[in-house]
Design an enzyme around this catalytic site. Structure first.
Site, PDB file in Angstrom:
ATOM      1  N   LYS A  53     -60.684 -52.429  43.445  1.00 50.99           N
ATOM      2  CA  LYS A  53     -60.485 -51.023  43.056  1.00 50.99           C
ATOM      3  C   LYS A  53     -59.842 -50.249  44.202  1.00 50.99           C
ATOM      4  O   LYS A  53     -58.921 -49.466  43.991  1.00 50.99           O
ATOM      5  CB  LYS A  53     -61.829 -50.399  42.649  1.00 50.99           C
ATOM      6  CG  LYS A  53     -62.290 -50.880  41.282  1.00 50.99           C
ATOM      7  CD  LYS A  53     -63.765 -50.623  41.007  1.00 50.99           C
ATOM      8  CE  LYS A  53     -64.160 -51.379  39.737  1.00 50.99           C
ATOM      9  NZ  LYS A  53     -65.600 -51.381  39.483  1.00 50.99           N
ATOM     10  N   GLN A  97     -70.875 -48.596  40.885  1.00 50.32           N
ATOM     11  CA  GLN A  97     -70.700 -50.008  40.548  1.00 50.32           C
ATOM     12  C   GLN A  97     -71.991 -50.577  39.950  1.00 50.32           C
ATOM     13  O   GLN A  97     -73.062 -50.429  40.535  1.00 50.32           O
ATOM     14  CB  GLN A  97     -70.275 -50.798  41.794  1.00 50.32           C
ATOM     15  CG  GLN A  97     -69.974 -52.255  41.545  1.00 50.32           C
ATOM     16  CD  GLN A  97     -68.775 -52.472  40.626  1.00 50.32           C
ATOM     17  OE1 GLN A  97     -67.803 -51.738  40.669  1.00 50.32           O
ATOM     18  NE2 GLN A  97     -68.853 -53.486  39.778  1.00 50.32           N
ATOM     19  N   ASP A 120     -65.347 -44.174  34.448  1.00 48.45           N
ATOM     20  CA  ASP A 120     -65.787 -45.384  33.748  1.00 48.45           C
ATOM     21  C   ASP A 120     -65.976 -45.129  32.251  1.00 48.45           C
ATOM     22  O   ASP A 120     -66.033 -46.073  31.457  1.00 48.45           O
ATOM     23  CB  ASP A 120     -67.142 -45.843  34.312  1.00 48.45           C
ATOM     24  CG  ASP A 120     -67.032 -47.068  35.189  1.00 48.45           C
ATOM     25  OD1 ASP A 120     -66.103 -47.863  34.984  1.00 48.45           O
ATOM     26  OD2 ASP A 120     -67.893 -47.233  36.058  1.00 48.45           O
TER      27      ASP A 120
HETATM   28  N1  GUN Z   1     -69.617 -53.795  36.648  1.00 49.78           N
HETATM   29  C1  GUN Z   1     -68.929 -54.658  35.872  1.00 49.78           C
HETATM   30  N2  GUN Z   1     -67.942 -54.000  35.227  1.00 49.78           N
HETATM   31  C2  GUN Z   1     -68.019 -52.710  35.597  1.00 49.78           C
HETATM   32  C3  GUN Z   1     -67.270 -51.553  35.277  1.00 49.78           C
HETATM   33  O1  GUN Z   1     -66.316 -51.573  34.483  1.00 49.78           O
HETATM   34  N3  GUN Z   1     -67.662 -50.410  35.874  1.00 49.78           N
HETATM   35  C4  GUN Z   1     -68.715 -50.368  36.731  1.00 49.78           C
HETATM   36  N4  GUN Z   1     -69.027 -49.186  37.251  1.00 49.78           N
HETATM   37  N5  GUN Z   1     -69.422 -51.412  37.043  1.00 49.78           N
HETATM   38  C5  GUN Z   1     -69.084 -52.584  36.481  1.00 49.78           C
END
Ligand code: GUN
Length: 284
Positions: A53, A97, A120
């Site tokens: 990211k 996350q 998200d």
């Molecule tokens: N963990 C696995 N996929 C994701 C996601 O798309 N967003 C977040 N925040 N955590 C994750």
């Protein structure tokens, strides 16, 4: 039939180039899109996602901030950090996350993020907007998967879509997006009986199961579009939920793993962050 490949590397590179161009324009207007990622603990898979990211932000000219918190962080400390980021005008997108360590309340943390900074799309408000067909932030993985499905040019109206998996992150929002495209949608899950009877009807089959090679060729209709959301580590290699080599001989289109939906997730996160930054200008 041998399937055409929906190449996430190519598609995400095109999207990121477009996002970089729009980010540059926004910067000229005095706004640098900023994404903050909160990582609690040191789960190795999460570390990789968070790094990707950050790299995505760098590639597109966005500001990226990673906030690392100890694995024994309290709910209060986590929410206080979210409050700080909510109030920070340099940050347009906040991502916590997942998964969080077990002692923390994931839903409460997600609910703490301002809905307009929830890049998200996991906040109840954004989930509700998707459910009711109102404009909001859409979860990145299903948004990326839909982008890939639409890139085939196939008319989705009236098509049978089957989603395997009912998570809030993928399965449910994916089903809602396909419903909005006028598909007839079935959501299957671990308790579904006669799963293959459902999947064999699917013109569009989305696998978000979390088991390597779970979808076998006998479960797939000839000419189906097959979208593999799985990221499973097997003997040090990343494998999807679909038995790619066999299923590609039946499907019309298929996404590989790696190099498929995963790439699109990051691109859509950047797109959501850019849009959140753009909204701050239109509000002024
Ligand atoms: N963990 C696995 N996929 C994701 C996601 O798309 N967003 C977040 N925040 N955590 C994750």
């Amino acid at each position: 039939m041998t399937a055409k490949i929906l190449d996430g590397k190519v598609m995400s590179a095109e999207l990121k180039a477009e996002i970089a161009r729009k980010t540059e324009e926004l910067k000229k207007r005095g706004v640098t899109p900023g994404l903050a990622v909160i990582l609690v603990g040191n789960d190795p898979a999460s570390e990789i996602y968070v790094r990707n990211k950050g790299n995505g932000c760098e590639e597109t000219g966005m500001l990226s901030r990673t906030i690392r918190m100890d694995g024994d962080t309290t709910q209060e400390a986590l929410e206080a950090e979210i409050d700080r980021l909510n109030a920070d005008s340099a940050i347009h997108g906040i991502l916590v996350q997942l998964p969080l360590p077990k002692h923390l309340d994931e839903q409460a943390a997600l609910a703490r993020i301002l809905p307009e900074k929830d890049v998200d799309g996991f906040h109840l408000i954004n989930a509700g907007r998707l459910m009711t067909g109102n404009p909001g932030v859409t979860a990145c993985t299903p948004k990326g998967a839909l982008y890939m499905i639409k890139s085939t040019g196939v008319d989705l109206t009236g098509k049978e879509a089957v989603v395997i998996g009912r998570s809030n992150i993928v399965g449910k929002p994916m089903a809602m997006l396909l419903l909005q495209e006028n598909c007839t949608v079935t959501i299957c899950h671990s308790r579904t009986q006669n799963l293959a009877e459902h999947t064999r009807r699917a013109d569009i089959l989305v696998a978000a199961v979390g088991k390597a090679g779970f979808v076998t060729a006998d479960m797939v209709k000839d000419g189906a579009i097959v979208i593999d959301v799985g990221i499973n580590r097997v003997d040090g290699k990343v494998r999807g939920d679909v038995d790619f080599d066999a299923v590609k001989e039946k499907a019309s289109w298929i996404t590989p793993v790696p190099g498929g939906v995963g790439r699109m997730t990051i691109a859509m996160l950047l797109a959501n962050t850019l849009e959140a930054a753009e909204r701050t200008l239109s509000r002024d």
